[in-house]
Design a protein around this motif. Structure first.
Motif, PDB file in Angstrom:
ATOM      1  N   UNK A  16       0.828  -1.206   0.000  1.00  0.00           N
ATOM      2  CA  UNK A  16       0.000   0.000   0.000  1.00  0.00           C
ATOM      3  C   UNK A  16       0.866   1.260   0.000  1.00  0.00           C
ATOM      4  N   UNK A  17       1.875   1.290   0.835  1.00  0.00           N
ATOM      5  CA  UNK A  17       2.780   2.444   0.912  1.00  0.00           C
ATOM      6  C   UNK A  17       3.525   2.615  -0.404  1.00  0.00           C
ATOM      7  N   UNK A  18       4.025   1.523  -0.962  1.00  0.00           N
ATOM      8  CA  UNK A  18       4.757   1.587  -2.232  1.00  0.00           C
ATOM      9  C   UNK A  18       3.861   2.098  -3.349  1.00  0.00           C
ATOM     10  N   UNK A  19       2.614   1.664  -3.399  1.00  0.00           N
ATOM     11  CA  UNK A  19       1.689   2.087  -4.445  1.00  0.00           C
ATOM     12  C   UNK A  19       1.274   3.537  -4.278  1.00  0.00           C
ATOM     13  N   UNK A  20       1.192   4.007  -3.040  1.00  0.00           N
ATOM     14  CA  UNK A  20       0.883   5.420  -2.812  1.00  0.00           C
ATOM     15  C   UNK A  20       1.980   6.306  -3.371  1.00  0.00           C
ATOM     16  N   UNK A  21       3.224   5.855  -3.266  1.00  0.00           N
ATOM     17  CA  UNK A  21       4.345   6.617  -3.808  1.00  0.00           C
ATOM     18  C   UNK A  21       4.290   6.668  -5.339  1.00  0.00           C
TER      19      UNK A  21
END
Length: 110
Positions: A16-21
Protein backbone atom coordinates in the motif's frame (compact mmCIF):
# COMPACT_ATOMS: atom_id res chain seq x y z
CA UNK A 1 12.88 0.98 -22.12
CA UNK A 2 14.36 -1.05 -19.29
CA UNK A 3 12.29 -3.87 -17.85
CA UNK A 4 10.38 -2.94 -14.75
CA UNK A 5 11.66 -4.36 -11.53
CA UNK A 6 9.08 -6.42 -9.72
CA UNK A 7 9.30 -6.06 -5.98
CA UNK A 8 7.65 -8.60 -3.75
CA UNK A 9 6.16 -7.28 -0.53
CA UNK A 10 5.23 -9.71 2.19
CA UNK A 11 2.81 -7.39 3.93
CA UNK A 12 -0.21 -5.66 2.51
CA UNK A 13 0.75 -2.40 4.25
CA UNK A 14 4.15 -2.36 2.53
CA UNK A 15 2.43 -2.75 -0.88
CA UNK A 16 0.00 0.00 0.00
CA UNK A 17 2.78 2.44 0.91
CA UNK A 18 4.76 1.59 -2.23
CA UNK A 19 1.69 2.09 -4.45
CA UNK A 20 0.88 5.42 -2.81
CA UNK A 21 4.35 6.62 -3.81
CA UNK A 22 3.75 5.51 -7.41
CA UNK A 23 0.37 7.22 -7.72
CA UNK A 24 -2.91 6.12 -9.23
CA UNK A 25 -3.25 3.65 -12.07
CA UNK A 26 -5.27 6.22 -14.02
CA UNK A 27 -2.36 8.63 -13.84
CA UNK A 28 0.01 5.98 -15.23
CA UNK A 29 -1.91 5.31 -18.46
CA UNK A 30 0.17 7.80 -20.46
CA UNK A 31 3.08 10.09 -19.70
CA UNK A 32 2.50 13.68 -18.63
CA UNK A 33 3.86 14.95 -21.96
CA UNK A 34 1.47 12.74 -23.93
CA UNK A 35 -1.46 13.76 -21.72
CA UNK A 36 -0.74 17.42 -22.46
CA UNK A 37 -0.62 16.74 -26.21
CA UNK A 38 -3.91 14.85 -25.93
CA UNK A 39 -5.51 17.73 -24.03
CA UNK A 40 -4.48 20.25 -26.70
CA UNK A 41 -5.67 18.13 -29.64
CA UNK A 42 -8.91 17.14 -27.87
CA UNK A 43 -9.72 20.75 -26.97
CA UNK A 44 -9.10 21.87 -30.56
CA UNK A 45 -11.32 19.09 -31.89
CA UNK A 46 -14.12 20.02 -29.47
CA UNK A 47 -13.81 23.70 -30.44
CA UNK A 48 -14.13 22.71 -34.12
CA UNK A 49 -17.09 20.45 -33.32
CA UNK A 50 -18.89 23.16 -31.31
CA UNK A 51 -18.18 25.87 -33.90
CA UNK A 52 -20.37 23.92 -36.32
CA UNK A 53 -22.90 23.18 -33.55
CA UNK A 54 -22.62 19.45 -34.20
CA UNK A 55 -24.07 16.90 -31.84
CA UNK A 56 -23.56 13.37 -33.16
CA UNK A 57 -26.44 11.03 -32.35
CA UNK A 58 -24.47 7.77 -32.42
CA UNK A 59 -20.92 6.47 -32.24
CA UNK A 60 -21.03 5.96 -36.02
CA UNK A 61 -21.95 9.62 -36.49
CA UNK A 62 -19.24 10.57 -34.03
CA UNK A 63 -16.68 8.59 -36.05
CA UNK A 64 -17.84 10.47 -39.15
CA UNK A 65 -17.30 13.79 -37.33
CA UNK A 66 -13.79 12.80 -36.26
CA UNK A 67 -13.05 11.68 -39.82
CA UNK A 68 -14.33 14.99 -41.15
CA UNK A 69 -12.06 16.81 -38.71
CA UNK A 70 -9.11 14.74 -39.99
CA UNK A 71 -10.03 15.81 -43.52
CA UNK A 72 -10.18 19.41 -42.31
CA UNK A 73 -6.69 19.14 -40.80
CA UNK A 74 -5.43 17.61 -44.06
CA UNK A 75 -6.89 20.38 -46.19
CA UNK A 76 -5.49 23.03 -43.85
CA UNK A 77 -2.00 21.56 -44.24
CA UNK A 78 -1.62 20.63 -40.59
CA UNK A 79 0.85 17.88 -39.57
CA UNK A 80 -0.38 14.31 -39.74
CA UNK A 81 0.62 13.91 -36.10
CA UNK A 82 -2.16 16.33 -35.15
CA UNK A 83 -4.71 13.96 -36.64
CA UNK A 84 -3.12 10.94 -34.94
CA UNK A 85 -3.05 12.66 -31.57
CA UNK A 86 -6.64 13.79 -32.03
CA UNK A 87 -7.96 10.28 -32.63
CA UNK A 88 -5.86 8.88 -29.79
CA UNK A 89 -7.01 11.70 -27.51
CA UNK A 90 -10.67 11.05 -28.30
CA UNK A 91 -10.19 7.41 -27.35
CA UNK A 92 -8.22 8.37 -24.23
CA UNK A 93 -10.79 10.83 -22.86
CA UNK A 94 -13.84 9.01 -24.23
CA UNK A 95 -12.88 5.39 -23.59
CA UNK A 96 -16.21 4.08 -24.87
CA UNK A 97 -15.17 5.15 -28.39
CA UNK A 98 -12.39 2.54 -28.44
CA UNK A 99 -12.80 0.27 -31.49
CA UNK A 100 -15.57 2.49 -32.90
CA UNK A 101 -13.45 5.08 -34.76
CA UNK A 102 -12.83 2.76 -37.70
CA UNK A 103 -13.15 5.37 -40.46
CA UNK A 104 -10.96 7.83 -38.56
CA UNK A 105 -8.14 5.31 -38.10
CA UNK A 106 -8.46 4.22 -41.73
CA UNK A 107 -7.96 7.81 -42.91
CA UNK A 108 -4.80 8.03 -40.84
CA UNK A 109 -3.39 5.01 -42.67
CA UNK A 110 -3.80 6.67 -46.09
Amino acid sequence: MAPKKIIAYAAKQARKVARQKLGSLQGKRVSLKTRRLYQIRFAQFLAWLHADARVPDSLGDFDACVAEYIEYLWQEGEPKSWASYTVAAVQFFMTYTKRTLVLSWNLLKV
